[in-house]
Design a protein around this motif. Structure first.
Motif, short mmCIF file in Angstrom:
data_model
loop_
_atom_site.label_atom_id
_atom_site.label_comp_id
_atom_site.label_asym_id
_atom_site.label_seq_id
_atom_site.Cartn_x
_atom_site.Cartn_y
_atom_site.Cartn_z
N LEU A 238 0.80 -1.10 0.03
CA LEU A 238 0.21 0.10 0.08
C LEU A 238 0.85 1.27 -0.50
O LEU A 238 0.52 2.48 -0.62
CB LEU A 238 -1.21 0.37 1.05
CG LEU A 238 -1.97 1.24 1.26
CD1 LEU A 238 -3.42 1.51 0.35
CD2 LEU A 238 -2.49 1.40 2.87
N GLY A 239 1.95 1.10 0.68
CA GLY A 239 2.75 2.26 0.98
C GLY A 239 3.16 2.46 -0.51
O GLY A 239 2.95 3.48 -0.99
N GLU A 240 3.31 1.60 -1.19
CA GLU A 240 4.28 1.88 -2.54
C GLU A 240 3.16 2.54 -4.06
O GLU A 240 3.49 3.15 -4.49
CB GLU A 240 5.03 0.80 -3.23
CG GLU A 240 5.43 0.55 -3.98
CD GLU A 240 7.00 1.20 -4.25
OE1 GLU A 240 7.79 1.82 -5.28
OE2 GLU A 240 7.36 1.89 -2.98
N LYS A 241 1.91 2.03 -3.25
CA LYS A 241 1.03 1.86 -4.22
C LYS A 241 0.61 3.45 -3.97
O LYS A 241 0.04 4.86 -4.77
CB LYS A 241 -0.06 1.23 -4.36
CG LYS A 241 -0.28 -0.18 -4.28
CD LYS A 241 0.35 -0.38 -5.95
CE LYS A 241 -0.42 -2.02 -6.49
NZ LYS A 241 0.02 -1.23 -7.87
N LEU A 242 0.89 3.97 -2.96
CA LEU A 242 0.02 5.48 -2.62
C LEU A 242 1.13 6.18 -2.51
O LEU A 242 0.20 7.70 -3.65
CB LEU A 242 0.15 5.46 -0.84
CG LEU A 242 -1.45 5.00 -0.07
CD1 LEU A 242 -0.84 5.35 1.57
CD2 LEU A 242 -2.57 5.83 -1.30
N PHE A 243 2.26 5.77 -3.55
CA PHE A 243 3.80 7.40 -3.83
C PHE A 243 3.00 6.78 -5.68
O PHE A 243 3.15 8.16 -5.87
CB PHE A 243 4.71 6.32 -4.13
CG PHE A 243 5.50 7.14 -2.22
CD1 PHE A 243 5.67 8.00 -2.31
CD2 PHE A 243 5.39 5.81 -1.43
CE1 PHE A 243 6.14 8.77 -0.76
CE2 PHE A 243 6.34 6.42 -0.29
CZ PHE A 243 6.23 7.90 -0.05
N GLU A 244 2.48 5.06 -5.80
CA GLU A 244 2.24 5.58 -7.13
C GLU A 244 1.81 6.51 -7.76
O GLU A 244 0.75 6.72 -9.17
CB GLU A 244 1.97 4.62 -7.92
CG GLU A 244 3.55 3.13 -7.83
CD GLU A 244 2.89 2.19 -8.00
OE1 GLU A 244 2.21 1.87 -8.73
OE2 GLU A 244 4.36 0.87 -7.68
N ALA A 245 0.58 6.58 -7.18
CA ALA A 245 -0.75 7.28 -6.89
C ALA A 245 -0.98 8.37 -7.33
O ALA A 245 -1.20 9.35 -8.22
CB ALA A 245 -1.67 6.86 -6.09
#
Length: 477
Positions: A238-245
């Motif tokens: 999730l941490g990585e996906k939030l950065f990607e978002a």
């Protein structure tokens, strides 16, 4: 012992993550889910310290050798977190992971000296939390207007507030719903099963987008399908996906997140901490769901709203029952929940209006509220039989319904976009371009309060929301 629906949801989430063995935590209970055989640590020196300490600890324990402790790739990512393998994920059952528990204990003394967390479970962050809300979406006739109804604020591309929703993706026919004319984003990966029946949690993101747009028509809503797989994701991912978002579309003015997890701690989630540190330096306001555990235990990332560094950048939202006067039975609560909004039986778009589609209920409702509330709460009403049942119960034929667009749904998942919409509407009405200032102004100007577990709390009620009376003899909490 984990309650019925928690186990049912655990099984569904596990099916969506077939290559990631999961356990219940902290033991066979209903607090959270996490990855078996793995712990998280910060990259670099701390990861090496954790690895060495856990290895030394395990070599003194019968049946474990240093081979049990090794890196579980990839070693690094943008979140600054390393996954460390501490045991065989295939060993044991879902009722907790003693190996992970031993690893956590081995660092307890060092954490006390360091003054901060060095190690963590890899939790599952999900929209499907605990055993409530008891209802899955309920069909509503197309002739019945949404609740809240659409505000009359005109859309203006030059002043529209950007709202990013990180959730399940959009239904293929969402543009058939008029309120979603200025919404864009990811498509839901798989809407129906092989028999053409809607899968569980499909439409969650579309429903949320419809609520934002109803409260704040002058918005440009983007929905990302980060949680398409049964509404769940591992904490480190999730941490990585939030950065990607935020890389994809820039930091929005408002970020609406209707997912989270408890972790038995009061200092946040290690896997999303780097993102939260970056959030603090931006203008974005994170509006986050307080969770549906009926508990005062902090639920993350919503509970960052109570930590000193994030009180201006995070707004945590609990749910009120359908009359707006008391807390919904399922809503988390406590001082870390900073505002409440209606969260029972809201009406929005589950699908567009192109084609009617069937849905088969997965969970059966309860005979009585599992939290002891006396009003007709979503644990028990409207009643229906689901595919899943308590072991030993005689299976009942599951109820099937047809969705033609509108639905009613309950949860802090849906109170959250109401508040995100109210912040955006305040920005439009007052020409305010700073969402964090709008948050402060909105709460300062609020005059409505509700009672939640004996406490009087700020109640943010959209002007177009219609309260639904409940039995006045039932009591509130």
């Amino acid at each position: 012992m984990a309650p019925q629906r928690f186990r049912e949801q655990f099984d569904q989430i596990q099916r969506s993550m077939p290559d990631v063995p999961l356990a219940m935590g902290p033991d066979d209970s209903a607090e959270f889910l996490y990855e078996k055989g793995v712990v998280l640590a910060r990259d670099g020196e701390e990861a090496r310290l954790v690895e060495d300490t856990v290895r030394d600890h395990f070599t003194t324990m019968a049946g474990l050798t240093s081979d049990h402790v090794r890196r579980a790739g990839p070693e690094t990512n943008r979140t600054g977190i390393t996954r460390i393998r501490v045991g065989d994920p295939g060993e044991g059952d879902s009722g907790g992971d003693p190996t992970v528990a031993h690893a956590l204990r081995s660092l307890r003394t060092m954490e006390g000296r360091a003054g901060r967390r060095l190690i963590s479970r890899n939790h599952v962050v999900s929209i499907a939390v605990n055993a409530c809300p008891g209802d899955e979406p309920v069909p509503v006739p197309i002739s019945e207007p949404p609740n809240p109804a659409a505000a009359e604020t005109p859309y203006d591309a030059g002043t529209a507030v950007g709202v990013l929703v990180v959730d399940t993706g959009l239904m293929h026919d969402y543009r058939a719903y008029p309120l979603l004319a200025h919404t864009d984003g990811d498509a839901q990966v798989r809407e129906c099963d092989d028999d053409g029946v809607l899968q569980q949690y499909v439409g969650h993101g579309t429903f949320i987008a419809g609520l934002v747009a109803a409260v704040a028509p002058n918005t440009e809503v983007t929905v990302l399908g980060t949680l398409n797989d049964a509404g769940a994701i591992l904490e480190c991912d999730l941490g990585e996906k939030l950065f990607e978002a935020v890389d994809r579309g820039g930091w929005p003015e408002v970020l609406s997140l209707s997912a989270g997890t408890s972790n038995g701690r009061a200092d946040g989630l290690l896997g999303v901490h780097a993102f939260m540190e970056e959030l603090r330096e931006q203008r974005t306001l994170l509006v986050a769901a307080a969770g549906n555990n009926g508990s005062a235990t902090p639920f993350w990332p919503a509970a960052y709203a109570d930590l000193p560094g994030w009180r201006k950048s995070v707004l945590s939202v609990g749910a009120l029952r359908s009359d707006g006067e008391f807390g919904a039975c399922f809503s988390n609560h406590g001082g870390w929940v900073k505002a409440y909004a209606p969260g029972e039986r809201l009406t929005s778009a589950l699908t567009g209006f192109a084609t009617p589609v069937p849905y088969v209920y997965q969970h059966s409702t309860y005979d009585a509220c599992r939290y002891g509330f006396a009003y007709a709460c979503t644990c028990q009403y409207p009643p229906h039989n689901g595919v899943l049942s308590e072991p030993g119960d005689a299976p009942a034929k599951p109820d099937q319904v047809m969705f033609e667009g509108h639905a009613q749904w309950s949860g802090t998942s849906f109170a959250t976009p109401l508040v995100a919409g109210l912040v955006a509407a305040h920005m439009t009405a007052h020409g305010e371009r700073n969402p964090r200032a709008a948050r402060a102004q909105l709460l300062a100007a609020n005059t409505e309060y509700a009672e939640v577990r004996g406490a009087h709390v700020p109640a943010l009620l959209p002007p177009t929301w219609r309260p639904v009376p409940v039995d006045p003899s039932a009591g509130g909490s």
